[in-house]
Design an enzyme around this catalytic site. Structure first.
Site, PDB file in Angstrom:
ATOM      1  N   ASP A   1      -3.692   4.587  -1.186  1.00 31.13           N
ATOM      2  CA  ASP A   1      -4.436   5.032  -0.007  1.00 31.13           C
ATOM      3  C   ASP A   1      -4.390   6.555   0.092  1.00 31.13           C
ATOM      4  O   ASP A   1      -3.611   7.117   0.851  1.00 31.13           O
ATOM      5  CB  ASP A   1      -3.810   4.368   1.232  1.00 31.13           C
ATOM      6  CG  ASP A   1      -4.581   4.661   2.507  1.00 31.13           C
ATOM      7  OD1 ASP A   1      -5.752   5.081   2.427  1.00 31.13           O
ATOM      8  OD2 ASP A   1      -4.004   4.455   3.595  1.00 31.13           O
TER       9      ASP A   1
ATOM     10  N   ARG B   1       4.547   0.655  10.404  1.00 30.97           N
ATOM     11  CA  ARG B   1       5.725   0.908  11.233  1.00 30.97           C
ATOM     12  C   ARG B   1       6.250  -0.280  12.030  1.00 30.97           C
ATOM     13  O   ARG B   1       7.469  -0.386  12.197  1.00 30.97           O
ATOM     14  CB  ARG B   1       5.439   2.107  12.159  1.00 30.97           C
ATOM     15  CG  ARG B   1       5.418   3.420  11.390  1.00 30.97           C
ATOM     16  CD  ARG B   1       4.757   4.528  12.153  1.00 30.97           C
ATOM     17  NE  ARG B   1       3.312   4.326  12.258  1.00 30.97           N
ATOM     18  CZ  ARG B   1       2.478   5.181  12.838  1.00 30.97           C
ATOM     19  NH1 ARG B   1       2.951   6.301  13.353  1.00 30.97           N
ATOM     20  NH2 ARG B   1       1.183   4.926  12.883  1.00 30.97           N
TER      21      ARG B   1
ATOM     22  N   THR C   1      -8.534   4.785  12.292  1.00 38.09           N
ATOM     23  CA  THR C   1      -8.086   3.978  13.444  1.00 38.09           C
ATOM     24  C   THR C   1      -7.306   4.812  14.460  1.00 38.09           C
ATOM     25  O   THR C   1      -7.013   4.334  15.553  1.00 38.09           O
ATOM     26  CB  THR C   1      -7.220   2.797  12.961  1.00 38.09           C
ATOM     27  OG1 THR C   1      -6.283   3.280  11.987  1.00 38.09           O
ATOM     28  CG2 THR C   1      -8.068   1.722  12.330  1.00 38.09           C
TER      29      THR C   1
ATOM     30  N   LYS D   1       0.870  -1.181   0.000  1.00 39.92           N
ATOM     31  CA  LYS D   1       0.000   0.000   0.000  1.00 39.92           C
ATOM     32  C   LYS D   1       0.904   1.227   0.000  1.00 39.92           C
ATOM     33  O   LYS D   1       1.874   1.269   0.763  1.00 39.92           O
ATOM     34  CB  LYS D   1      -0.855  -0.014   1.274  1.00 39.92           C
ATOM     35  CG  LYS D   1      -1.718   1.206   1.467  1.00 39.92           C
ATOM     36  CD  LYS D   1      -2.558   1.085   2.720  1.00 39.92           C
ATOM     37  CE  LYS D   1      -1.931   1.722   3.939  1.00 39.92           C
ATOM     38  NZ  LYS D   1      -1.762   3.172   3.879  1.00 39.92           N
TER      39      LYS D   1
ATOM     40  N   ASP E   1     -14.199  14.819  -0.808  1.00 33.53           N
ATOM     41  CA  ASP E   1     -14.512  16.142  -1.385  1.00 33.53           C
ATOM     42  C   ASP E   1     -15.937  16.069  -1.920  1.00 33.53           C
ATOM     43  O   ASP E   1     -16.653  15.079  -1.696  1.00 33.53           O
ATOM     44  CB  ASP E   1     -13.493  16.476  -2.493  1.00 33.53           C
ATOM     45  CG  ASP E   1     -13.273  17.979  -2.649  1.00 33.53           C
ATOM     46  OD1 ASP E   1     -14.276  18.712  -2.689  1.00 33.53           O
ATOM     47  OD2 ASP E   1     -12.121  18.404  -2.736  1.00 33.53           O
ATOM     48  N   ILE E   2     -16.353  17.061  -2.669  1.00 33.44           N
ATOM     49  CA  ILE E   2     -17.696  16.995  -3.239  1.00 33.44           C
ATOM     50  C   ILE E   2     -17.721  15.903  -4.316  1.00 33.44           C
ATOM     51  O   ILE E   2     -16.672  15.542  -4.880  1.00 33.44           O
ATOM     52  CB  ILE E   2     -18.148  18.370  -3.822  1.00 33.44           C
ATOM     53  CG1 ILE E   2     -17.231  18.806  -4.958  1.00 33.44           C
ATOM     54  CG2 ILE E   2     -18.208  19.417  -2.725  1.00 33.44           C
ATOM     55  CD1 ILE E   2     -17.768  20.007  -5.734  1.00 33.44           C
ATOM     56  N   PRO E   3     -18.901  15.366  -4.604  1.00 34.79           N
ATOM     57  CA  PRO E   3     -18.976  14.221  -5.530  1.00 34.79           C
ATOM     58  C   PRO E   3     -18.296  14.465  -6.873  1.00 34.79           C
ATOM     59  O   PRO E   3     -17.568  13.599  -7.371  1.00 34.79           O
ATOM     60  CB  PRO E   3     -20.490  14.013  -5.702  1.00 34.79           C
ATOM     61  CG  PRO E   3     -21.071  14.509  -4.417  1.00 34.79           C
ATOM     62  CD  PRO E   3     -20.214  15.675  -4.015  1.00 34.79           C
TER      63      PRO E   3
ATOM     64  N   LYS F   1      -7.343   8.337   0.553  1.00 37.18           N
ATOM     65  CA  LYS F   1      -8.489   8.736   1.390  1.00 37.18           C
ATOM     66  C   LYS F   1      -9.166   9.992   0.836  1.00 37.18           C
ATOM     67  O   LYS F   1      -9.282  11.028   1.504  1.00 37.18           O
ATOM     68  CB  LYS F   1      -8.065   8.952   2.836  1.00 37.18           C
ATOM     69  CG  LYS F   1      -7.476   7.705   3.496  1.00 37.18           C
ATOM     70  CD  LYS F   1      -7.214   7.936   4.968  1.00 37.18           C
ATOM     71  CE  LYS F   1      -6.523   6.762   5.617  1.00 37.18           C
ATOM     72  NZ  LYS F   1      -5.137   6.554   5.174  1.00 37.18           N
TER      73      LYS F   1
HETATM   74  O1  C5P Z   1       2.389   2.350  10.683  1.00 34.74           O
HETATM   75  P1  C5P Z   1       0.965   1.850  10.790  1.00 34.74           P
HETATM   76  O2  C5P Z   1       0.891   0.341  10.910  1.00 34.74           O
HETATM   77  O3  C5P Z   1       0.185   2.562  11.863  1.00 34.74           O
HETATM   78  O4  C5P Z   1       0.337   2.244   9.375  1.00 34.74           O
HETATM   79  C1  C5P Z   1      -1.045   2.166   9.127  1.00 34.74           C
HETATM   80  C2  C5P Z   1      -1.312   2.573   7.720  1.00 34.74           C
HETATM   81  O5  C5P Z   1      -2.691   2.442   7.469  1.00 34.74           O
HETATM   82  C3  C5P Z   1      -0.948   3.997   7.359  1.00 34.74           C
HETATM   83  O6  C5P Z   1      -0.506   4.001   6.020  1.00 34.74           O
HETATM   84  C4  C5P Z   1      -2.253   4.757   7.465  1.00 34.74           C
HETATM   85  O7  C5P Z   1      -2.326   5.858   6.593  1.00 34.74           O
HETATM   86  C5  C5P Z   1      -3.251   3.684   7.048  1.00 34.74           C
HETATM   87  N1  C5P Z   1      -4.600   3.831   7.570  1.00 34.74           N
HETATM   88  C6  C5P Z   1      -4.886   3.939   8.915  1.00 34.74           C
HETATM   89  N2  C5P Z   1      -6.173   4.080   9.351  1.00 34.74           N
HETATM   90  C7  C5P Z   1      -7.179   4.098   8.491  1.00 34.74           C
HETATM   91  C8  C5P Z   1      -6.920   3.956   7.126  1.00 34.74           C
HETATM   92  C9  C5P Z   1      -5.613   3.817   6.700  1.00 34.74           C
HETATM   93  O8  C5P Z   1      -3.957   3.874   9.717  1.00 34.74           O
HETATM   94  N3  C5P Z   1      -8.414   4.188   8.928  1.00 34.74           N
END
Ligand code: C5P
Length: 238
Positions: A53, A203, A112, A26, A58-60, A55
């Site tokens: 990724d 990470r 998250t 990703k 914005d407007i449609p 994310k």
């Molecule tokens: O380093 P870590 O394991 O926290 O990375 C999580 C990855 O998932 C990051 O690239 C982050 O942008 C992505 N992500 C997230 N939470 C979301 C959607 C995507 O952490 N809801």
């Protein structure tokens, strides 16, 4: 496997190191902002289709146009915020459907990194799991292939959005790993055991002294501890 690097050469180096494990990758905003579509193409030459990724939110009309621009890249999937609403989600799905190869639209429910308290500060009074379920339902009704949620909500999402909804879970932390800015976390085995289709780990692997060993340890935990997801334990993005 989240390659959260702004520099393409760093992302490529990490991909090269981890590719033998068979995981998918990703890439996100930091790489796209620096290298754009060319960076995505160069990455995919080495890794195959990635989850992009970005994310989008914005407007449609704007999101539809953005997806129309991105879809020809041949990525495995694209992310957008479910909070953009049903018309925005539908605009993205329709634009993705016009690509030569299908592009999965995955809707981010509640980041998250947020917990219930922050959600309240943002004015959302609905309990967090209920909010995730509502956004997952909305995303599926708009035609999204799946959703992004924390491992703690996989069962809730399944209940709301059905068995065919792809569930992608960031917030995955092997026991003892630092949560950092992630608020709703679970171990790889817990995420897979709950029924996640794809686990996102960044990470804990990229920041490890030996990233390959860190990834192998996670893969071993998954093989030992839980049934495999429908598309394989770690694809795309261990
Ligand atoms: O380093 P870590 O394991 O926290 O990375 C999580 C990855 O998932 C990051 O690239 C982050 O942008 C992505 N992500 C997230 N939470 C979301 C959607 C995507 O952490 N809801």
């Amino acid at each position: 496997m989240a390659l959260d690097f702004g520099a393409l050469d760093e992302a490529l180096r990490m991909a090269e190191l981890l590719r033998p494990s068979g995981v998918r990758f990703k890439i996100g905003l930091e790489l796209f902002c620096r290298h754009g579509p060319d960076g995505v193409a160069r990455m995919q030459e080495r890794t195959g289709p990635v989850l992009l990724d970005l994310k989008l939110h914005d407007i449609p009309h704007t999101v539809g146009q953005a997806v129309r621009s991105l879809a020809p890249l041949g990525v495995w999937g694209l992310t957008l915020h479910a909070g953009g609403g049903p018309v925005m989600l539908r605009a993205a799905v329709d634009a993705a459907a016009q690509a030569p190869a299908p592009v999965r639209c995955l809707a981010v429910t509640v980041l998250t990194s947020l917990d219930e308290q922050v959600l309240h500060v943002l004015g959302v009074r609905t309990p967090l799991a209920q909010q995730v379920a509502a956004l997952a339902t909305l995303a599926r009704a708009a035609g999204c292939a799946g959703v992004v949620a924390s491992p703690q909500e996989v069962r809730t999402v399944r209940g709301a959005a059905g068995p065919d909804c792809l569930v992608v879970t960031p917030g995955v932390r092997p026991r003892g790993a630092a949560a950092a800015d992630q608020a709703r976390v679970a171990t790889p085995a817990e995420a897979l055991g709950a029924g996640a289709d794809h686990l996102v780990v960044g990470r804990p692997i990229t920041g490890a002294r030996d990233p390959r060993a860190a990834l192998e340890a996670i893969l071993e935990e998954l093989v030992a501890g839980a049934p495999r997801g429908r598309e394989g334990a770690l694809g795309p993005e261990a």
